[in-house]
Design an enzyme around this catalytic site. Structure first.
Site, short mmCIF file in Angstrom:
data_model
loop_
_atom_site.label_atom_id
_atom_site.label_comp_id
_atom_site.label_asym_id
_atom_site.label_seq_id
_atom_site.Cartn_x
_atom_site.Cartn_y
_atom_site.Cartn_z
N THR A 201 0.83 -1.20 0.00
CA THR A 201 0.00 0.00 0.00
C THR A 201 0.87 1.25 0.00
OG1 THR A 201 -1.79 -1.11 1.16
CG2 THR A 201 -1.67 1.29 1.40
N ARG A 229 -13.80 -8.31 -0.34
CA ARG A 229 -13.11 -7.83 0.86
C ARG A 229 -12.56 -6.42 0.67
NH1 ARG A 229 -7.56 -6.04 2.05
NH2 ARG A 229 -7.21 -6.40 4.28
N GLY A 254 -4.93 -4.85 7.09
CA GLY A 254 -6.02 -3.91 7.23
C GLY A 254 -7.05 -4.21 8.29
#
Length: 332
Positions: A201, A229, A254
């Protein structure tokens, strides 16, 4: 402009419990104005070729220079965050945009969020498949709708109707990410997503000349994810948060960041307990670690003090001061 390696920053950078890196500029006029990350995980120098490491460092610096140029020209922190993340979204090195990982069904589904610390406004998108720059779609949601989060096909349609750059889904297909999916599928388990294929990320926090903060995060999610998801990256308060005091962007597993409202928690510790930005990020990453999660946090306060905290073997990261002094790091 001067470039500084992390190893030469002993006077201003401190390694602390939780593998946190913090830094404070020596003078107000040369404060940090931009901080970025490109994911955290098991990143070992022994697994990195010199060429690949240089590619990571060069892209991180390019992203920093891009945002810094805008800030020097008087652009807003929002503009700087968006432009900086564009650079990272266009690189196949990171799990965002061009380098997004694949879902179980072989698709690339992208998430992003952005928040303006001055106005408190925020926007996010989740599960888009055709938007070249998800961070721009998130900003469009913030500025052109009354909503905060749009998802799926509706978010793709919204982006197209608002003139954002649309690409064929094949644009996001990279051989390395495809191979990662095949390796995970061999494990034939939902729990296969619990490896480092979930990292990569990207995120950015910027402080402009008017003292306004903004934060943004963009991701391809988790390799082999199923059933639509969604992780923390498009969730305001979990993966991204900004107010008038601090901007925060997160990377990692996450589910843990959502449960512990990580990005907002950093701001809350600063507001309610009076912690500094470094103390706050270190405390929150320690809480994530205790819960069994891993990843990292970057944060920047309105005085130009920044922190990069992580509990993994490494995190792609960098920062730049108002005068253009760059630091870039990968390992502990």
């Amino acid at each position: 402009m001067k470039k500084t390696n992390l190893r030469n920053l002993a006077a201003v950078m401190v390694a602390t419990v939780g593998i946190a890196c913090t830094a404070t500029p020596t003078a107000q006029e040369d404060r940090y104005v931009l901080v970025i990350h490109g994911g955290a995980g098991t990143i070992q120098k022994s697994d990195m070729t010199p060429e690949r490491e240089q590619a990571y460092r060069a892209t991180l610096e390019e992203a920093l220079r891009t945002g810094h140029k805008l800030l020097q020209q008087g652009s807003s922190s929002l503009d700087a965050v968006e432009a900086t993340i564009h650079v990272l979204e266009d690189s196949p090195l990171f799990n965002a945009g061009k380098g997004a990982v694949f879902t179980h069904d072989g698709h690339n589904e992208l998430d992003a969020s952005i928040m303006d610390g001055h106005s408190g406004q925020a926007g996010a998108i989740a599960g888009v498949r055709t938007v070249r720059h998800p961070i721009s779609a998130a900003r469009a949601v913030m500025e052109k709708t009354e909503h905060v989060l749009l998802s799926g096909a509706g978010a793709d349609r919204f982006a197209a109707e608002n003139g954002l750059e649309i690409v064929e889904p094949s644009y996001f297909h990279t051989p390395e990410r495809w191979q990662s999916l095949q390796e995970v599928l061999k494990q034939d388990s939902l729990k296969a997503t619990g490896n480092d294929s979930k990292f990569g990320t990207v995120g950015c926090v910027a402080l402009d000349q008017k003292g306004r903060l903004a934060a943004g995060t963009s991701t391809g999610g988790m390799t082999n994810k199923r059933y639509g998801r969604v992780g923390d990256s498009p969730i305001i308060g979990a993966g991204t948060y900004a107010n008038e005091s601090v901007g925060v962007s997160c990377t990692g597993w996450g589910e843990f960041y959502i449960r512990h409202v990580v990005a907002h928690d950093v701001a809350a510790l600063m507001a309610y307990k009076g912690l500094g930005v470094a103390e706050a990020t270190e405390a929150v990453i320690a809480k994530v670690d205790k819960a069994g999660g891993d990843g990292g946090i970057i944060a920047l306060d309105r005085e130009g003090r920044m922190s990069m905290s992580f509990n993994t073997a490494g995190m792609y990261r960098g920062a730049i001061t108002s005068s253009g002094e760059v630091i870039v790091g990968i390992y502990q």
